[in-house]
Write a protein that holds these residues in place. Structure first.
Motif, PDB file in Angstrom:
ATOM      1  N   GLU A 132      48.633  41.148  41.401  1.00  0.00           N
ATOM      2  CA  GLU A 132      48.151  41.244  39.908  1.00  0.00           C
ATOM      3  C   GLU A 132      47.922  40.146  39.251  1.00  0.00           C
ATOM      4  O   GLU A 132      47.157  39.923  38.653  1.00  0.00           O
ATOM      5  N   GLU A 133      48.670  38.947  39.795  1.00  0.00           N
ATOM      6  CA  GLU A 133      48.333  37.633  39.138  1.00  0.00           C
ATOM      7  C   GLU A 133      47.020  36.953  39.646  1.00  0.00           C
ATOM      8  O   GLU A 133      45.954  36.587  38.665  1.00  0.00           O
ATOM      9  N   TYR A 134      46.773  37.282  40.797  1.00  0.00           N
ATOM     10  CA  TYR A 134      45.059  37.287  41.554  1.00  0.00           C
ATOM     11  C   TYR A 134      44.206  37.538  40.448  1.00  0.00           C
ATOM     12  O   TYR A 134      43.102  37.227  40.071  1.00  0.00           O
ATOM     13  N   CYS A 135      44.291  38.915  40.448  1.00  0.00           N
ATOM     14  CA  CYS A 135      43.324  39.891  39.648  1.00  0.00           C
ATOM     15  C   CYS A 135      43.092  39.321  38.454  1.00  0.00           C
ATOM     16  O   CYS A 135      41.820  39.245  37.670  1.00  0.00           O
ATOM     17  N   ARG A 136      44.199  39.029  37.588  1.00  0.00           N
ATOM     18  CA  ARG A 136      44.309  38.598  36.289  1.00  0.00           C
ATOM     19  C   ARG A 136      43.283  37.242  36.039  1.00  0.00           C
ATOM     20  O   ARG A 136      42.440  36.991  35.322  1.00  0.00           O
ATOM     21  N   ASP A 137      43.591  36.373  36.981  1.00  0.00           N
ATOM     22  CA  ASP A 137      43.265  34.970  36.962  1.00  0.00           C
ATOM     23  C   ASP A 137      41.612  35.052  37.465  1.00  0.00           C
ATOM     24  O   ASP A 137      40.824  34.253  36.842  1.00  0.00           O
ATOM     25  N   ARG A 138      41.362  35.583  38.509  1.00  0.00           N
ATOM     26  CA  ARG A 138      39.948  35.590  39.362  1.00  0.00           C
ATOM     27  C   ARG A 138      38.875  36.427  38.740  1.00  0.00           C
ATOM     28  O   ARG A 138      37.859  35.977  38.547  1.00  0.00           O
ATOM     29  N   PHE A 139      39.535  37.803  38.406  1.00  0.00           N
ATOM     30  CA  PHE A 139      38.627  38.640  37.750  1.00  0.00           C
ATOM     31  C   PHE A 139      38.754  39.158  36.472  1.00  0.00           C
ATOM     32  O   PHE A 139      37.535  39.990  35.576  1.00  0.00           O
ATOM     33  N   GLY A 140      39.627  38.601  35.675  1.00  0.00           N
ATOM     34  CA  GLY A 140      39.887  39.073  34.284  1.00  0.00           C
ATOM     35  C   GLY A 140      40.460  40.348  34.003  1.00  0.00           C
ATOM     36  O   GLY A 140      40.055  40.675  32.808  1.00  0.00           O
ATOM     37  N   HIS A 141      40.834  40.914  34.920  1.00  0.00           N
ATOM     38  CA  HIS A 141      41.537  42.291  34.816  1.00  0.00           C
ATOM     39  C   HIS A 141      42.623  42.559  35.284  1.00  0.00           C
ATOM     40  O   HIS A 141      43.199  41.896  36.129  1.00  0.00           O
ATOM     41  N   SER A 142      43.499  43.643  35.029  1.00  0.00           N
ATOM     42  CA  SER A 142      44.795  44.155  35.296  1.00  0.00           C
ATOM     43  C   SER A 142      44.749  44.452  36.544  1.00  0.00           C
ATOM     44  O   SER A 142      43.674  44.844  37.315  1.00  0.00           O
ATOM     45  N   ARG A 143      45.898  44.592  37.443  1.00  0.00           N
ATOM     46  CA  ARG A 143      46.193  45.238  38.568  1.00  0.00           C
ATOM     47  C   ARG A 143      45.695  46.752  38.595  1.00  0.00           C
ATOM     48  O   ARG A 143      45.289  47.216  39.498  1.00  0.00           O
ATOM     49  N   GLN A 144      45.978  47.344  37.408  1.00  0.00           N
ATOM     50  CA  GLN A 144      45.852  48.789  37.276  1.00  0.00           C
ATOM     51  C   GLN A 144      44.296  49.132  37.224  1.00  0.00           C
ATOM     52  O   GLN A 144      43.796  49.843  38.056  1.00  0.00           O
ATOM     53  N   LYS A 145      43.426  47.701  36.714  1.00  0.00           N
ATOM     54  CA  LYS A 145      41.918  48.172  36.650  1.00  0.00           C
ATOM     55  C   LYS A 145      41.889  48.000  38.137  1.00  0.00           C
ATOM     56  O   LYS A 145      40.639  48.821  38.822  1.00  0.00           O
ATOM     57  N   SER A 146      42.158  47.239  39.116  1.00  0.00           N
ATOM     58  CA  SER A 146      41.887  47.108  40.348  1.00  0.00           C
ATOM     59  C   SER A 146      42.318  48.211  41.188  1.00  0.00           C
ATOM     60  O   SER A 146      41.584  48.773  42.044  1.00  0.00           O
ATOM     61  N   ASN A 147      43.371  48.869  40.807  1.00  0.00           N
ATOM     62  CA  ASN A 147      43.800  50.182  41.619  1.00  0.00           C
ATOM     63  C   ASN A 147      42.741  51.063  41.138  1.00  0.00           C
ATOM     64  O   ASN A 147      42.417  52.014  42.109  1.00  0.00           O
TER      65      ASN A 147
END
Length: 315
Positions: A94-109
């Motif tokens: 979750e932290e990685y997605c927020r810092d690297r791509f600027g979106h939440s883990r939910q968006k990644s899911n």
């Protein structure tokens, strides 16, 4: 002696009979504008050359790349998550997605789940069409964004295919919007509505079948925390999931047994909050999350108690 009054003659125009009356300057300007010659431009027609066969293939290939952009993103995120390739810089995905791509883990899911749906659609499409590569086939309408397939993530692959084909027809042979896809699903569900008889607190087993979102969860037990029209939200050993009724099977435990499983689930959840868990500990918790009985053996209880005492000392 005064001369008798005589009638003064009106001034007469110097224009002789038969000639045109004088025209004012304003009238001349207007007449000049109205009588301008119409200029016709002879623009030569530019012939647009037809696409060559190679250009047609290139266009289809590039269009498919644009359409697959969200699919490629979802597959990449899935691999980053599953291989934990973020662990050198971040503690959690979750932290990685927020810092690297600027979106939440939910968006990644969402992207990961959408990639699975896209893969299911293309696989079934190739099987039905007898082709190997959709990048050279322009007759197949495929999704172009994550939002278009989000409503289908809870369906079986064959159901996803049927819904998508129906949605394409409703959209007039074009790529349907997420709203159209959702409407098609609701219409199908309404025709085949099955009453949800599960109750909050009931212990169920997850049957993953071909649902890509439930990979690795087949056989796990979960506690129903929310009852929906066509699904249930269940707590399992590593979090909460919304699962369709076709993917659940009740253990038919007694109320006291359900309470025992709730206590075990709470203990596992508290342990999982610790970011320093070793892989062996995670494997142990996953094992406990797949129990087919409403109790722990003596050894399992000792192991879980040991882990709790060990990680309580670790901040």
């Amino acid at each position: 002696m005064q001369k008798p009054f005589s009638k003064r003659n009106k001034p007469t125009s110097t224009v002789s009979a038969g000639s045109e009356p004088p025209v004012s300057k304003t009238q001349q300007d207007i007449s000049s504008q109205n009588n301008q010659d119409v200029v016709i431009l002879d623009v030569p027609a530019v012939e647009v050359p037809e696409l060559t066969e190679q250009e047609i293939r290139d266009r289809l290939l590039l269009e498919r790349k644009v359409e697959r952009a969200f699919f490629e993103a979802g597959k990449a995120l899935s691999e980053l998550r599953d291989r934990r390739l973020y662990r050198s810089t971040h503690r959690t995905f979750e932290e990685y997605c927020r810092d690297r791509f600027g979106h939440s883990r939910q968006k990644s899911n969402y992207l990961i789940a959408a990639a699975d749906v896209y893969e299911n659609l293309t696989t079934i499409c190739c099987q039905n069409s007898g082709i190997d590569d959709l990048t050279t086939n322009s007759s197949q309408i495929l999704p172009t964004s994550e939002g278009q397939v989000r409503p289908m993530t809870k369906l079986e692959p064959q159901e996803q295919w049927k819904v998508w084909q129906t949605a394409v027809e409703v959209a007039g042979g074009k790529v349907p919007s997420g709203r159209v896809v959702k409407d098609v699903i609701e219409q199908i569900m309404e025709r085949t509505k099955v009453p949800n008889t599960y109750q909050i607190g009931e212990i169920c087993q997850i049957l993953a079948k071909d649902n890509p979102e439930l990979r690795g969860k087949s056989g796990c037990w979960g506690i129903v925390s929310q009852v929906n029209d066509f699904s249930c939200t269940v707590r399992i050993w590593d979090g909460e999931y919304t699962v369709g009724l076709q993917h659940l099977k009740s253990f038919n435990y007694l109320p006291a047994q359900c309470e025992q499983m709730r206590v075990i689930c709470d203990r596992i959840s508290r342990l999982r909050e610790n970011e320093n868990l070793e892989e062996a500990v995670r494997a142990m918790l996953e094992y406990l999350g797949e129990l087919k009985r409403p109790y722990l053996t003596v050894v399992e209880e000792k192991l879980l108690t040991l882990l709790e005492s060990e990680y309580e000392r670790i901040p």
